[in-house]
Design an enzyme around this catalytic site. Structure first.
Site, short mmCIF file in Angstrom:
data_model
loop_
_atom_site.label_atom_id
_atom_site.label_comp_id
_atom_site.label_asym_id
_atom_site.label_seq_id
_atom_site.Cartn_x
_atom_site.Cartn_y
_atom_site.Cartn_z
N GLU A 214 35.36 54.50 33.71
CA GLU A 214 36.47 53.77 33.07
C GLU A 214 36.50 53.93 31.55
O GLU A 214 37.58 54.03 30.95
CB GLU A 214 36.41 52.28 33.45
CG GLU A 214 36.82 51.98 34.90
CD GLU A 214 35.76 52.32 35.93
OE1 GLU A 214 34.61 52.63 35.53
OE2 GLU A 214 36.05 52.29 37.14
N HIS B 132 36.93 41.47 43.33
CA HIS B 132 38.25 42.00 43.69
C HIS B 132 39.36 41.00 43.46
O HIS B 132 40.48 41.21 43.86
CB HIS B 132 38.26 42.47 45.15
CG HIS B 132 37.39 43.66 45.35
ND1 HIS B 132 36.06 43.56 45.63
CD2 HIS B 132 37.65 44.99 45.24
CE1 HIS B 132 35.53 44.77 45.71
NE2 HIS B 132 36.47 45.65 45.48
#
Ligand SMILES: Cc1ncc(C[n+]2csc(CCOP(=O)(O)OP(=O)(O)O)c2C)c(N)n1
Ligand SMILES: [Mg+2]
Length: 802
Positions: A524, A591
């Protein structure tokens, strides 16, 4: 002082001699700047100094192969390189050290950055791109060690894009993709994860990048054996070395005091990177730190006598001098004389820089003194004001704080006066702030005519009311955008072949090619770095971070690099990158997180957009590509399969930045929310009507900037009550929103009830639907939260519920 670039032409020994002597002069001037710079700090004229001494000679070699159009992403040791390109004068060096707030005096950052952070101007006075192919480019440095590496990847990749993607207007940015991105990094900083992430990604992407590692065997006090396996970074990078069977990087090693060896090595590196688009690492060893790490300490404390003696012997400037004498390039006497002249030049340059820095402040000091004297003469508090006058008068070398803080104290003594001198001082202080404050606070966001704030709303139009899965709207809108903007591209984990995990890019790689719709590794920080570097070179990248929860890996780069580019360069560089991610309201600790408070705090300097559906999200992409700001867009993870109407003006409709939307009008209470949670608020508002509570529902849409027209205030003026609903933890984004409403919009004056927030529980969300229900605000929580406020205000009409 420009170093002579390497050319293929044969030159005479005399020309060669002149060139070497000129180079040596640059090295000596640079060294003298470091020596005098340290003294300036130790005598209190500047706050902190970190210099390039001991790294001069390799930077001469580097400058010889750095061409116009090339980019640098480096760190604080590169002053000699900048001087050798004529991009840093002695005066500018000292202006930076003193934090001179004029861009003319300190073109690197107008005093915003510590000395040793180097940047060139990519933008003109209007904030528009200059022709970057006609100048040497240095992306502005940041201080976290190795944080320059992710951006370097993007700067290099831009060349590859310009070389391979057809249809982009390259005029200001590239000549056939021939530009190299050059990085520099200290040996110890190679221990950072982002260094390895960048090296690996560069090997995969095969981009024209050259990284110089300045190895002085220390990272402040910590020696190489505690930093690097085998105490040798090029040794352990060997697995990345390309060979005849597989692609990789070229790894070169050279002594940092070997002028000739360095020139040959840099020439070789340039050839490989520029012609073959293969990344190169140059491990420059046997470098030294003549003055230790920085002005904050002394290396005698932690280096052995043997090491210090070795460093003295291997000082690169000294070695170059010895080599020049041994090869009849100059005599010792010639070089003694040259060194003397350099020392004098540096001293004179420093004096000029100091005088230029002081001049405006001394003028301000005189203005303040004159006003204070007038004030003293007309005030009953004359004695006290005169004390202040004497204090200010006695400061021989004032800083701005001295002047303004004493002027403000003086005004306090005249608080009850009604005199012209008091009025004059008051006005002067206010005018002072009007003029001086922007020197420290401007350019956080774009201030040009391209500012995204100026992009006007265009509503979606609908030919036929066709409902589709919302992801189709995103997909078809991206299709329209890639068609409209050849310089736009998107990349991320699973973004390419499968068209992202939610199919918002389905089929687009096939249409636009692997360069523009690309899969990346799971990394990322460098995905964002790729975006920053490419945006700095005129492309319009969209960097995709698969889920909001994983933005954290990239948050340091977003915060330290992306969000500060415009500010730290005083508006002379920009990186209009869009970071695309998805989050909110799924299930589980990793999540369903919504760490918006953390992001809001750390990413100040980019826009943070939280569309409630995909039409709004698509509208944000359309808006952003027309402006020149960087932004993070958080799409609603649970919204891709919901039905939305298909707009007909794809690529054209625009969601405005900083404008809230009232979804339901009401009179009893204002409910403020955003993203997925907002849909629950809408439902709760419907249910509240059943008990006679008429709530107004406002969608914030853009957390930064938030409600620039102050529509929430207008709503509270009507309802006199407010509840903020947010799925972040208590004190997270809701606290930020509350601060805006109470302290920025001053809505407290209109409140009849305590302003409240309804947030998740103070922990990560547990897994499963029940985990969600007991962790995050539910429709019942919202209903009851509102009801409780109404109950407190009017228990008769709203008796206790629970
Ligand atoms: C992320 C981060 N951690 C710590 C620091 C503090 N720091 C500044 S320079 C430095 C040492 C860097 O050593 P090296 O990379 O070898 O560069 P050198 O100064 O030796 O040229 C450290 C630990 C920092 N700036 N950033
Ligand atoms: Mg080091």
């Amino acid at each position: 002082m420009h170093t002579h670039p390497n050319t293929a032409e044969a030159i005479t020994f005399e020309d060669f001699k002149t060139e070497v002597i000129n180079d040596y002069k640059i090295a000596v001037v640079s060294r003298e700047c470091s020596l005098l710079g340290r003294r300036e700090v130790l005598t209190g004229k500047a706050k902190f100094g970190i210099f390039g001494d001991g790294k001069e000679v390799p930077q001469l070699a580097w400058a010889k192969v750095f061409r116009k159009g090339d980019f640098r992403a480096g760190y604080y040791r590169d002053q000699t390189f900048m001087m050798a390109l004529d991009e840093l004068t002695i005066e500018q060096f000292f202006a930076g050290l003193y934090a001179h707030t004029s861009l003319e005096a300190d073109p690197m950052s107008a005093g915003r950055q510590m000395g040793g952070h180097f940047g060139t101007h990519s933008l003109d006075e209007q904030g528009h791109w200059k022709d970057l192919t006609q100048q040497y480019n240095s992306s502005a440095d940041v201080s976290p060690t190795a944080a320059q590496m992710p951006r370097l990847l993007g700067l290099a990749q831009a060349s590859k894009i310009y070389k391979n993607v057809k249809g982009i207007d390259t005029t200001n940015f590239s000549k056939n993709g021939n530009e190299i991105a050059w990085g520099s990094i200290g040996n110890a900083s190679t221990s950072e994860g982002v260094f390895f992430e960048t090296v690996n990604a560069a090997g995969v992407l095969q981009v024209p990048m050259v990284i110089s590692i300045w190895d002085d065997e220390y990272g402040i006090s910590v020696p190489a054996k505690y930093q690097t396996t085998k105490a040798d970074i090029s040794e352990i990078l060997k697995g990345f070395q390309r060979d005849e069977y597989s692609k990789g990087l070229e790894i070169l090693k050279v002594n940092g005091w070997d002028y000739v060896g360095l020139i040959e090595t840099y020439q070789k590196a340039e050839d490989i990177a520029r012609e073959e688009h293969v990344p190169v690492i140059i491990h420059v060893v046997e470098l030294t730190q003549p003055q230790g790490h920085s002005t904050s300490g002394s290396h005698e404390r932690y280096k052995s006598h043997e090491r210090l003696a070795w460093e003295e012997e291997h000082d690169c400037n000294l070695k170059m001098r010895e080599w020049m004498i041994a090869n009849n390039i100059a005599t010792a006497e010639d070089l003694d004389a040259l060194e003397k002249t350099c020392k004098k030049e540096v001293r004179e340059g420093q004096k000029r820089a100091w005088a230029a820095y002081l001049k405006p402040i001394k003028e301000e000091q005189q203005e303040a003194l004159a006003l204070l004297r007038n004030l003293a003469n007309s005030s009953p508090n004359k004695v006290f004001i005169e004390k202040i006058i004497n204090e200010l008068k006695d400061i021989k070398e004032p800083i701005r704080k001295d002047v303004i803080s004493l002027a403000r104290k003086g005004l306090r003594y005249a608080v009850s006066d009604h005199s012209q001198p008091k009025e004059a001082l008051r006005k002067w202080i206010n005018a002072f702030f009007d003029e001086i404050q922007p020197k420290y606070s401007s350019h956080v966001y774009s201030e040009s005519d391209l500012s995204t704030i100026h992009v006007k709303e265009v509503l979606p139009t609908y030919d036929e009311a066709k409902d589709v899965d919302a992801r189709i709207i995103l997909r078809d809108n991206f299709n329209a955008l890639f068609d409209k903007y050849p310089e736009a591209l998107i990349f991320g984990e699973d973004s390419g072949a499968i068209g992202d995990v939610n199919q918002g890019l389905e089929g687009l790689q096939k249409k636009y090619g692997k360069m523009r719709v690309a899969d990346t590794g799971i990394r990322e920080a460098t995905i964002v770095g790729q975006g920053i570097g490419m945006a700095m070179r005129g492309l319009r990248p969209i960097a995709e971070i698969q889920y909001l929860d994983y933005v954290l890996y990239a948050l340091q780069i977003i915060s330290d690099d992306l969000a500060t580019v415009h500010y730290r360069t005083y508006g002379k560089q920009k990186a209009p990158l869009i970071v695309r991610t998805r989050g909110h309201r799924l299930e589980g600790i990793w999540h369903a997180g919504s760490p918006m408070g953390g992001i809001l705090n750390l990413a100040h300097g980019i826009f943070i957009l939280v569309p409630r559906n995909m039409t709004k999200a698509a509208g944000f992409y359309n808006t952003l590509l027309e402006g020149d700001d960087a932004a993070l867009i958080v799409e609603c993870l649970n919204g891709y399969r919901l039905k939305e109407k298909m707009p007909s003006n794809l690529g054209e409709f625009k969601t405005p930045i900083g404008i809230v939307e009232t979804l339901k009008e009401g009179t009893d209470i204002t409910l403020v929310s955003y993203g997925s949670t907002l849909n629950m608020v809408v439902q709760a508002a419907k249910e509240l009507l059943e008990v006679g509570i008429d709530a107004e529902v406002i969608d914030i849409q853009t957390l930064v900037p938030l409600d620039i027209r102050h529509d929430i205030l207008k709503s509270i003026q009507k309802t006199n009550r407010v509840l903020i609903i947010d799925e972040d933890i208590p004190g997270g984004a809701s606290a930020y929103i509350l601060n805006e409403i109470l302290n920025v919009q001053n809505a407290y004056q209109y409140l009849d009830s305590q302003p409240k927030t309804l947030t998740s529980k103070p922990h990560r969300p547990a897994y499963g639907t029940d985990g969600d229900y007991f962790s995050k605000p539910s429709i019942e929580d919202i209903f009851e939260g509102v009801y409780q406020i109404m109950h407190e205000a009017n228990p008769q009409d709203y008796p206790r519920l629970r």
